[in-house]
Structures are given as C-alpha cells and as structure tokens.
Design an enzyme around this catalytic site. Structure first.
Site, short mmCIF file in Angstrom:
data_model
loop_
_atom_site.label_atom_id
_atom_site.label_comp_id
_atom_site.label_asym_id
_atom_site.label_seq_id
_atom_site.Cartn_x
_atom_site.Cartn_y
_atom_site.Cartn_z
N LYS A 73 0.81 -1.22 0.00
CA LYS A 73 0.00 0.00 0.00
C LYS A 73 0.84 1.27 0.00
O LYS A 73 0.59 2.18 -0.79
CB LYS A 73 -0.95 -0.02 1.20
N THR A 75 3.92 1.56 -0.92
CA THR A 75 4.67 1.60 -2.18
C THR A 75 3.81 2.16 -3.30
O THR A 75 4.24 3.00 -4.09
CB THR A 75 5.16 0.19 -2.54
N ARG A 96 2.21 8.61 6.90
CA ARG A 96 2.45 8.49 8.33
C ARG A 96 3.94 8.24 8.61
O ARG A 96 4.68 7.78 7.74
CB ARG A 96 1.65 7.33 8.91
N LYS A 107 6.66 -6.28 10.68
CA LYS A 107 5.92 -5.65 9.59
C LYS A 107 6.82 -4.86 8.66
O LYS A 107 6.61 -4.79 7.46
CB LYS A 107 4.82 -4.74 10.16
N PHE A 303 -3.69 -0.34 6.94
CA PHE A 303 -4.35 -1.63 6.71
C PHE A 303 -5.45 -1.52 5.66
O PHE A 303 -5.34 -0.72 4.72
CB PHE A 303 -4.84 -2.23 8.03
N PHE A 383 3.19 -8.88 -9.23
CA PHE A 383 4.32 -9.69 -8.78
C PHE A 383 4.79 -10.54 -9.95
O PHE A 383 4.00 -10.89 -10.84
CB PHE A 383 3.92 -10.59 -7.60
#
Length: 557
Positions: A73, A75, A96, A107, A303, A383
């Site tokens: 997210k 990235t 953030r 994480k 998230f 990916f």
C-alpha cells in the site's frame, strides 16, 4: 546466462541521488522562511507561514485485508504520486511516520519500497526528526505528573485504582503490558498497577494527528481523561493544569516534516497512529498543509478499508472538514489467493480457483468504498509470479462488475509503473463524488458500532460484554456518547477473528471494552484479542540489522 541481482529497498535508497531539501521546498511552493532544516534532506514546515486555503483534492490509498503475502500500500501510494508528477500534476504525497515497533519487529517500515520510496529511507524509519520521541515524552510526562500529584497529597482525590492513563514506549515489549510501580517505600511514590502501550497507540498521538492548530492541540490535551476520583467523578488533564507543559513538549514536533520521493516528488510525513488500535491516519496538519501547496494530495490510511479508510472517512475527514475525492484499493493476486485458502509457501503456483474465492475479499472492500459515495480504483500491484490466467480472472471480474482497475508495477518501475493507475485516478478526480459519513454523531453508541460492523465489515451484528455495557452507561451519564467510534480490531480479517479470511458473513463482533478518548474526540471499542502493546516475533527484523564501518545502516529491509 546473466543473473540480475534484485536490490533491497535499502540498497535502492542508498544509490539514489537526493536533491537538497531546499529544492524540494521550491517545487512545493514552500517559502524559504517557512523551512526549518534538519540537515540537507529533511526539514520541518512552519505552517504559520503557509498562506491560502486548503483546496487540493485528496486521493486516499487503502487496501484489501492484509496478509503475510504483502500488498504494498505505501509503495503504491508513493508510486502513484510519482506517476501523477510525471503527468505534470502539482502533487504532494502525505504519509504516516513509521513506528520503531514494526520496524524492529516483523511488519517493516513505512517508506514504500523498490523504486517507489520516500527518502532518506534510513532516517525516516529510525528516529527521523524526533516526533515520536516527543510524543513518548509528553505521554510519560503526563504519567509522571499524575503519580506526583498523588504522592504530594492527592488534592484531586484521584482513585489510584481507576487511573486509565498508561505509559508508552515506541517498541514492541510485551513484558510491559502490565506492571506495578511505586515500590520501595514512601519516598518512591504510591504503589499501584500500571501498564505500557506502544507510542502510536497513545491518545497523545491521536490528539497530535487530529489537532488543527497549536491552540486546538492545547485544548485537546486539556480534555484528555486520565482517570476517576474516589467518588467516580472524571479527572482531566486540565484539572492537573499541565496542558501548557505538554503543548510545550510537542510544539516543534507539531510542525509537519518535508522530505522527497526517489523521483523528487515533495513528501510530507507526520504522525503515525496504528490503524488496528488507533485511527491510522497521518496528521490533519500535514494533509491540510499539503492541500494548500498542491492541486492533488495522495495519502494513505493503515491496513484495509475496514480499518484505516473507515476511520479516515468517519473520524479524520469529519474532524478535518474535507473529503476524499478519489480512493485507490491496493490488491495483489498473491494476497487474494491467500484469502482463497492458499498457504504462503504455495503462492507462487498458479491457482485460479483460489483466486476466484479470494476475490470476494476485494469485492467487499470495493463495496465499502462505494458505500461512502466514492468510486474506487483498484491498483493491481504486480508480482513476477502472477500468471496470465490469474491476471485474466481478476481483470475480467473487474470488467464484468464495472470496477475500475489498473495494473501497477511501481516497485520495479517507479512512477512509470503507475501511469495507468494515475490516469484512472485523474478520471475519477474529474467526476463529482457523493461522499458522506456512514453514521450521525447523535446516534447511540450501539447504533454507530452496529453500522460499522454491518456496512463496513459485512457482519450480522454486535455483542457487548457486560463490562462494555457498564462503560457505555457511564459514558452516556457523562454526555460523551456523541463522539465518533474508533474500532480496535484485527487487521487480518473483516471480522474480529484473525483466522476468518476472505469475505466472512453472518459473524458477530464482540466489543469487550469502550474507552473514552476525549482529547482525541472519539470512543475506542476494543474487540477480540487486540493488544495496545504488541510483542516481538520469535525472529524479529532487528536480528538482520547492523551498522557498517562508515556509519550507514545494514539490513534495514
């Protein structure tokens, strides 16, 4: 055959040639007098010298329910900003600040990855400009003032058994969740039970991120509830008369931080509450400053949309007086297959059947954003293991259901890999949206929580424990029930049960505690086994970290 080494995020960051922060400030239209430099590549912004109204449009980046497979997210957030910059948009990205807990734990950091990063990555992921340390200090100063007041005679008649203010530390340390302080005799203070939260779960972090001015910051700090008297009356920071001292400790940290992306896009990074135990958004000061400086502000919330995005909509946007003009939902085929029942070690193998099952998780997040009145754009974060058959499944699903989707490859290609996504976002920004919050503040606590569970999580209803019911009755007695709800819930599932992946239905969410955060201006509802002080894993990321002889970091992602 030539084997190309895949560089780590840190190696890519170290190879980048950063521009002096003064050049980034010029690009962002920041007056030189408003820049307070922290070395060559970091600076604080004196927002008092940033004039004009905040008119920039806000693009919120959220995601599907996270999995160990990774979604990317942050990235995508950075890559999207760089892509918009390549399209000649006047854009600033607002993020953030990372917490040392996940940095040293499992994480990871919060600076993006690959060729879509904010720099200087090493500094940002470690101590940065000291904001989190200032918040830690202010939080613990308040704890010290409380215990000193009791030790010095307790004129406020505070019940030491009903103090709800905890100390904090910006690292995962499960051993500090419950402690006893004041041992050693009368000169050491009054013994009582206490505990530690992680800094990003502190109410001062939430206050810091929701305050709109230094005056608002002081008022919010004064309104923090710290406990109750012997006769069950609330005690606030203003009763201790220390809100001025706490504001003083935070005055420099309160200024947003200016850095840059790898491609030179201005980035403002400020504040960092967790989204599973707090409201999960960067500061209103950062977002509003960015909106004064740029036509488009790309920001993210922690998230999935059930956590950070829901709180962005119902808490941050409400208190900040703005709305999202576009929303991006980040998804990966790998993560969707995991939601469809595939084990992590088998994700590289094509599995169309599992993908079709896992898409239901994405479908719920799309429905959630639409419920807020905003058209979402899905960023399909690519990916190398994605197969053509799997790509066809998700692209056809989006086409058949009228969902905007863009293949995204910003980790490998930077802004260039986000151009398709950026163009889709531009189209949404050119279309009026019908944003609205999901509940009115004058509804009951039970009604507001039920709305979130049913409309955002897709659950059947809510069960409140006897303890939570008593807390709600007390909150209603004191007239604090007209506040928004901040759900503390696992990020791994739409439900409050971490093992329920995909799109569970018919479940009931159990609220075990309701905690008033009156300085922040919301009520925290604790569900499941959510912890406000996480623990470290068996093999924390810290085991791979070191320092080279020239002082540079090693093993930092």
């Amino acid at each position: 055959m030539t084997i190309t080494k895949i560089l780590s995020d840190l190696e890519i960051a170290n190879q980048a040639v950063m521009k002096p922060i003064t050049e980034i400030a010029v690009k962002a239209n920041i007056p030189v007098d408003a820049l307070e430099q922290y070395g060559r590549y970091k600076a604080k912004i004196d927002t008092n010298l940033i004039t004009g109204a905040p008119t920039g449009k806000v693009v919120l980046v959220t995601a599907i329910s996270p999995t160990p497979a990774g979604e990317g997210k942050s990235t995508v957030t950075v890559g999207l900003a760089d892509a918009l910059n390549q399209l000649k948009e006047n854009v600033v990205v607002a993020l953030r600040e990372p917490s040392l807990g996940p940095v040293m734990g499992v994480k990871g950091g919060a600076t993006g990855g690959g060729f879509a990063q904010v720099l200087p990555m090493e500094d940002i992921n470690l101590h940065f400009t000291g904001d989190l340390h200032a918040i830690t200090t202010a939080n613990n100063a308040l704890a010290a003032f409380i215990d000193n007041h009791i030790h010095q005679g307790n004129s406020l008649n505070i019940d030491s058994r009903r103090i709800i203010w905890k100390r904090v530390l910006d690292i995962n340390d499960r051993a500090l969740r419950k402690v006893v302080i004041g041992l050693g005799g009368p000169v050491q203070g009054v013994p009582r039970e206490d505990g530690f939260d992680i800094t990003v779960a502190s109410e001062i972090m939430a206050v810091f991120c929701l305050a709109t001015s230094i005056e608002d910051l002081r008022e919010r700090l004064a309104n923090i509830l710290i406990g109750y008297t012997i006769d069950r009356k609330p005690v606030f920071v203003r009763d201790l008369q220390v809100e001025g001292a706490l504001t003083l400790l935070l005055k420099d940290a309160f200024k947003p931080n200016l850095v840059q992306t790898l491609e030179g896009t201005p980035a403002i990074i400020h504040g960092g509450p967790f989204a599973n135990i707090a409201h999960g958004c960067n500061s209103i000061m950062a977002t509003q400053t960015a909106r004064k400086l740029a036509d488009i502000v790309v920001t993210e919330a922690g998230f999935g949309s059930d956590l950070g995005a829901e709180k962005f909509m119902n808490i941050k946007a409400r208190q900040g007086g703005f709305s999202p003009d576009a929303v991006v939902i980040v998804a990966t085929i790998r993560a969707l297959k995991m939601h469809g029942g595939v084990a992590k070690q088998e994700l590289s193998t094509e599995n169309v059947g599992a993908l079709k099952l896992g898409i239901e998780n994405l479908a719920k997040h799309v429905d959630t954003i639409k419920t807020f009145g905003v058209e979402p754009v899905v960023a399909l974060n690519r990916f190398i293991t994605d197969t053509e058959a799997e790509l066809a499944v998700i692209l056809n699903y989006a086409k058949d259901n009228g969902i905007r989707i863009a293949r995204t490859n910003v980790w490998e290609e930077g802004g260039k890999g986000g151009l398709e996504l950026a163009k889709q976002v531009q189209e949404v920004l050119a279309t009026p949206q019908n944003f609205h919050q999901l509940y009115d503040l004058n509804e009951t606590i039970e009604q507001k929580v039920t709305t979130i569970v049913q409309k955002v999580y897709g659950g059947a209803g809510v069960q409140f424990t006897d303890s939570a019911k008593k807390q709600i009755a007390q909150i209603e007695k004191f007239g604090w029930d007209d506040l928004p709800i901040c759900m503390a819930k696992t990020q791994n599932s739409l439900s409050d049960e971490p093992s329920l992946l995909g799109r569970p239905e018919g479940f009931t969410v159990t609220v075990r505690e309701v905690i008033p955060k009156l300085g922040a201006g919301f009520l925290v509802c604790l569900t499941g086994d959510i912890m406000t002080m996480p623990g470290l894993p068996k093999e924390p990321a810290a085991l791979r970290m070191d320092v080279a002889s020239d002082g540079s970091a090693l093993g930092l992602f």
